[in-house]
Design an enzyme around this catalytic site. Sequence first.
Site, PDB file in Angstrom:
ATOM      1  CD  GLU A 228      -1.861  -2.365   1.011  1.00 50.54           C
ATOM      2  OE1 GLU A 228      -0.954  -2.748   1.348  1.00 50.54           O
ATOM      3  OE2 GLU A 228      -3.101  -2.916   0.597  1.00 50.54           O
TER       4      GLU A 228
ATOM      5  CG  HIS B 108     -11.584  -6.732   5.500  1.00 51.50           C
ATOM      6  ND1 HIS B 108     -10.463  -6.950   6.501  1.00 51.50           N
ATOM      7  CD2 HIS B 108     -11.005  -6.940   4.294  1.00 51.50           C
ATOM      8  CE1 HIS B 108      -9.485  -7.619   5.890  1.00 51.50           C
ATOM      9  NE2 HIS B 108      -9.694  -7.386   4.462  1.00 51.50           N
TER      10      HIS B 108
HETATM   11  C1  TPP Z   1      -2.708  -4.610   3.756  1.00 53.28           C
HETATM   12  C2  TPP Z   1      -3.476  -5.652   2.917  1.00 53.28           C
HETATM   13  N1  TPP Z   1      -3.702  -5.268   1.643  1.00 53.28           N
HETATM   14  C3  TPP Z   1      -4.545  -6.022   0.898  1.00 53.28           C
HETATM   15  C4  TPP Z   1      -5.365  -6.878   1.507  1.00 53.28           C
HETATM   16  C5  TPP Z   1      -6.191  -7.581   0.851  1.00 53.28           C
HETATM   17  N2  TPP Z   1      -6.037  -9.045   0.684  1.00 53.28           N
HETATM   18  C6  TPP Z   1      -6.483  -9.960   1.562  1.00 53.28           C
HETATM   19  S1  TPP Z   1      -5.708 -11.342   1.390  1.00 53.28           S
HETATM   20  C7  TPP Z   1      -4.885 -10.754  -0.073  1.00 53.28           C
HETATM   21  C8  TPP Z   1      -3.889 -11.775  -1.043  1.00 53.28           C
HETATM   22  C9  TPP Z   1      -2.944 -12.135   0.177  1.00 53.28           C
HETATM   23  O1  TPP Z   1      -2.023 -13.097  -0.377  1.00 53.28           O
HETATM   24  P1  TPP Z   1      -1.220 -14.238   0.292  1.00 53.28           P
HETATM   25  O2  TPP Z   1      -0.489 -13.334   1.462  1.00 53.28           O
HETATM   26  O3  TPP Z   1      -0.382 -14.748  -0.645  1.00 53.28           O
HETATM   27  O4  TPP Z   1      -1.915 -15.161   1.293  1.00 53.28           O
HETATM   28  P2  TPP Z   1      -3.123 -16.154   0.712  1.00 53.28           P
HETATM   29  O5  TPP Z   1      -4.476 -15.426   0.789  1.00 53.28           O
HETATM   30  O6  TPP Z   1      -2.756 -16.505  -0.523  1.00 53.28           O
HETATM   31  O7  TPP Z   1      -3.016 -17.138   1.666  1.00 53.28           O
HETATM   32  C10 TPP Z   1      -5.152  -9.413  -0.235  1.00 53.28           C
HETATM   33  C11 TPP Z   1      -4.370  -8.583  -1.173  1.00 53.28           C
HETATM   34  C12 TPP Z   1      -5.391  -6.875   2.885  1.00 53.28           C
HETATM   35  N3  TPP Z   1      -6.079  -7.831   3.590  1.00 53.28           N
HETATM   36  N4  TPP Z   1      -4.492  -6.337   3.606  1.00 53.28           N
END
Ligand code: TPP
Lengths: 325, 325, 326, 326
Positions: free
Chosen positions: D61, D130
């Site tokens: 971000e 959220h």
């Molecule tokens: C700071 C932040 N940015 C964006 C999000 C939205 N978001 C939730 S899960 C996710 C993907 C996360 O990917 P990863 O770390 O690979 O974990 P996975 O969901 O694949 O287990 C995103 C972008 C968030 N929750 N927090």
Amino acid sequence: MDTAELLASYEQMALIRRTEKAAHDLFLQGLVKGTTHLAAGHEAIAVGASAALRDDDYVFATYRGHHHAMARGATPEECLAELMSRATGLCRAKGGSMHLTKADANMLGSYAIVGAHLPMAVGAAWSARLRGTGQLAVAFFGDGATNIGSFHEALNLAAVWKLPVLFVCENNLYMEYTRISDVTAVPRPAADRAPAYGIPGEVVDGNDVVSVQEAVARLARRARAGDGPAVLEAETYRHFGHSRADPATYRPAEEVERWLKHDPLDIARGRLIEAGVPEETVTAADERAQTVVRQAIEAAKSAPPPDPREAFTDVWADGGAAWRT
Amino acid sequence: MDTAELLASYEQMALIRRTEKAAHDLFLQGLVKGTTHLAAGHEAIAVGASAALRDDDYVFATYRGHHHAMARGATPEECLAELMSRATGLCRAKGGSMHLTKADANMLGSYAIVGAHLPMAVGAAWSARLRGTGQLAVAFFGDGATNIGSFHEALNLAAVWKLPVLFVCENNLYMEYTRISDVTAVPRPAADRAPAYGIPGEVVDGNDVVSVQEAVARLARRARAGDGPAVLEAETYRHFGHSRADPATYRPAEEVERWLKHDPLDIARGRLIEAGVPEETVTAADERAQTVVRQAIEAAKSAPPPDPREAFTDVWADGGAAWRT
Amino acid sequence: MADVITYREAVAEGIAREMRRDPSVVCLGEDIGEAGGVFKTTAGLLKEFGRGRVWDTPISEQAIVGAAMGAAMTGMRPVAEIMFSDFLACCWDYLANEIPKVRYMTGGQVTVPLVVRTANGGGLGFGAQHSQATENWALTVPGLKIAAPSTPADVVGMMAAAIRSDDPVVFFEHKGLLATKGPPPPPDHVVELGRAAVVREGADVTLVALASMVPVALTASERLAQEGIGVEVVDLRSLVPLDMATVLASLGRTSRLVTVEENPYQGGWGATLVSVVADEGFALLDAPVRRVAAECVPLPFADVLEEQVIPTVDKVVAAVRSLAAY
Amino acid sequence: MADVITYREAVAEGIAREMRRDPSVVCLGEDIGEAGGVFKTTAGLLKEFGRGRVWDTPISEQAIVGAAMGAAMTGMRPVAEIMFSDFLACCWDYLANEIPKVRYMTGGQVTVPLVVRTANGGGLGFGAQHSQATENWALTVPGLKIAAPSTPADVVGMMAAAIRSDDPVVFFEHKGLLATKGPPPPPDHVVELGRAAVVREGADVTLVALASMVPVALTASERLAQEGIGVEVVDLRSLVPLDMATVLASLGRTSRLVTVEENPYQGGWGATLVSVVADEGFALLDAPVRRVAAECVPLPFADVLEEQVIPTVDKVVAAVRSLAAY
Ligand SMILES: Cc1ncc(C[n+]2csc(CCOP(=O)(O)OP(=O)(O)O)c2C)c(N)n1
Ligand SMILES: Cc1ncc(C[n+]2csc(CCOP(=O)(O)OP(=O)(O)O)c2C)c(N)n1
Ligand SMILES: [Mg+2]
Ligand SMILES: [Mg+2]
């Protein structure tokens, strides 16, 4: 860098050194409010890098940024006037020492939140790519900035997008009063992190203006060719304390002495003499610098304070500050 | 891991898998509000790590954290009740799927801001060191979390303070709908960053519970001995979409197929059979899991909703929510 | 103990008292150890308590506050320093989304007994990024207690309350007050959070102020007294809990209200306070309510500009005068 | 064009219109490209404008908003998406300290024409991290324009104004409104920022609402009409600039004011608005001012709990009724 360029760089460094000394003295005289973070000792990084850049390249600096503003064309008078809260200051006395900016020379600001400007430089490089201008962006920052989150995010994004941006760390061994090695997991806080972004990480003598110029020129060429960003860690040392009247007693005397002997001005002067430039020529450059700064001090001192109404201008692009009807 | 432990791990994984399947179905039936991020496919990481940890070690997880809550002792009923907004939920229906927490088992929470819990784990490890307990802290996170600032700050601080903390990345190749390789400067988003903090970075098959257990046990020993933190990147794949009803069409069919064939339950089952455990014993474990989850669904369904007054409890440690007199 | 103590010394003294009582109190932050902090507000702590309890950190605001949170959840009472309150923005996720919510969203399973201390406020020529009064950022987020003392004794007493509190407290130390002096606090001095203080009595107008604005309000009151206007000054001391009872009681006596806020008008605490008054205290009001707050601009560097932005005694006097004449 | 358009479609349409007009408009954010955004509010943009102008980012971000700032200072008009408005906390330094201040602190040398778009608000069971209505975080910081439309047409019109603005704009898209429908905006529809809309006229009480609370206020008004209470509903649309003129004018007609805010009472925009009214509009008021805002707790997960926290039609009706009877 040919001899003429080296001499010009020397004079530029001398100008910065004397301006910083003036800022220091004016601070002690109570003529500079707030705080200052002097770059005396760091001159070769700004001047060497500038010598390697195009005029339309973007520069982003920290609160310790007087040298960058001046290396990109800000005059000692504009800088000192800003520090002394004069209407003629670089930022019309609204910014102060920590925010010197010379946008018309593409020196896009000095930022006082550690690390904040690295993503901005990435964005400027992205913009250059989008506009197809071949411009480069350079972010200068301290060793301490390598441990903050924005450093990580900026380097990764720049690497993934292969942007024309250089990350130049001025490693002066200390954050404020704490040794960088006490709080950093790797010996070279910037260069040792470059592999985590798959980009080159080089170390250079930040007190040798020629070495800096060469390294920046090489990495800039690479970046402009589309090969992506790079990290350059320039080793240096600050001659004054961190800010204001900090006597920097936390630094061992032996260390201070060693670094003061490795002065960027002395090194450049040595190179000039070696190249056959007469002593008098170098001394003349010094004297010109001295004269300019002396005049700058006087001019800044006699400049008027800002109009109080300036407090209410330039929040918005329309020049005003209205937040409600 | 001896055969008995492996069998227990298998059953635990089966329990998680069936709970996730139930969560999915209940979501589609409209019985689960908001969102869920299912961990089906990731079971071996939670169960393998848990098998290597002490009961008093601390675990911090992400919004994709059902498997970690369960691996640390939360029951399917508690989890499903939370998802279904019941008073009997793990967080009394105040947290939801993204915040499963089982503090009395030292599972200190699931956090929904990517990367936020890594510094918390560092702090818990620091606290363990301060209290001299020999406890470890483990942060589980996704591949996507390796590009956010808090990752960098946490790893550096943990390394500098040589804290007993493990950073376990569940690399499932995708953040939400974007391949991690499209937005990350190095091939191994977690392990390739470890050298930037002077700590070990290992890669393990995250779908093999035995490999995970062994790797975590080794790194945990090291950390407890005072040799500092480590990064473990566990390769895995999610069986469902990212969240809610995401059909995950952005993933190539061939890739999905390959990974579904590399199922953590199949791998563990194979190991059990190879070790001479009769098929029926394994099947019995499966059936027990099935029964437990079936009963959990029923129990959760028939549990009452939370008392509306619960909205006004537990902001403060005194149990209340008063912000003014 | 000396006859007077500075606000600056009171910070270190307040922390030291709690560290002496309770071994679970530990400090972390940038340059807080050997250097005693950039503002010398942790001077002496390293010497007295050693490296085990006073930790110098890298420039990693997220890791500082995040680690404090993790430590607080596991048995410690960390006191984290964020050097300038502007830098709270660098770890805002912890203040906005994690620390104030974790107890609630886990159904009460965890507590977070920590203090985030920070140097707040302007008037010193530090420019736009080192001068803000940021208490109001925290006010937008339920789940944080907010302390902002104006005197050395209150610093010590509220620090004790903050560190002993099982709830997270953001503790704003005003840079402009650091050099001010006051009577030293008695031993074991504790000032409960959420108790405003009536620091001057008066019958005509109630002035509610916080931190640096308390001395401004008091000076204005003295001037107004010479004009025959009696001003009651309430030092709010905490924003959460917000002591509306004291404010409304004062208003019951004066029927006129002015808030004095260092922060910009937009989004300031005075607005929340006034909105409670406009509801529950409407019948008490004999005149409009006025907020003397900073102008809605970033903080400029030059003194002559900064004075235009941050409330001055003159502005407070003018506001009170206009109400008294209403 | 269709007869109706959803709020969700309006977001993508609003951006697309500006991208068509102005090649310097570019988008960046997480999953905004191929996936069309987690909320599908950027659906179709990649296809129409290509990878050169629609960039998928890592989960960074700070880099997203910081890069947008750097691009904005150098000739582009970036539109950055922060997926959920809660995550603004992860790049708060840029919103609080950098973007709104850089023009001022450089003495007007640079401008920052960017938009930070974000999905805001609760009511969908997304839990504490959220679901927040975070406009008020931005309200505490002078130098940001704040847009929060409530209808599809306003989304398009205000998006145009935001992208064309040479000032930074934080653009709040309400998650709870994404599926709502409305008349499509005419071509080149621009709604100037800082203009509130009187969306229902009435003589007895003024209700001021924003974003998701506008439909709540309208529904409440209909119910109240049946009881003979005439409610004027003002859709504020922007918080900065704040259209006090429209509010005060309405109050001149009704003499009674209620704000309806999704955010917690403490630190909410309604407080700032009420404090202006309690000063400049005091003489207009015939009754106390009431703020119907969220309770000062984190957002709970379960519906039955979330309903206790976020304002409902019932609560608005009760508040208006009590004032009408005052
Ligand atoms: C700071 C932040 N940015 C964006 C999000 C939205 N978001 C939730 S899960 C996710 C993907 C996360 O990917 P990863 O770390 O690979 O974990 P996975 O969901 O694949 O287990 C995103 C972008 C968030 N929750 N927090
Ligand atoms: C985010 C943030 N944290 C802390 C500070 C306070 N601070 C200002 S300068 C500084 C030290 C920076 O060290 P370094 O990056 O090495 O730069 P140097 O001052 O040595 O040039 C600190 C901690 C700040 N300005 N921003
Ligand atoms: Mg340094
Ligand atoms: Mg992933």
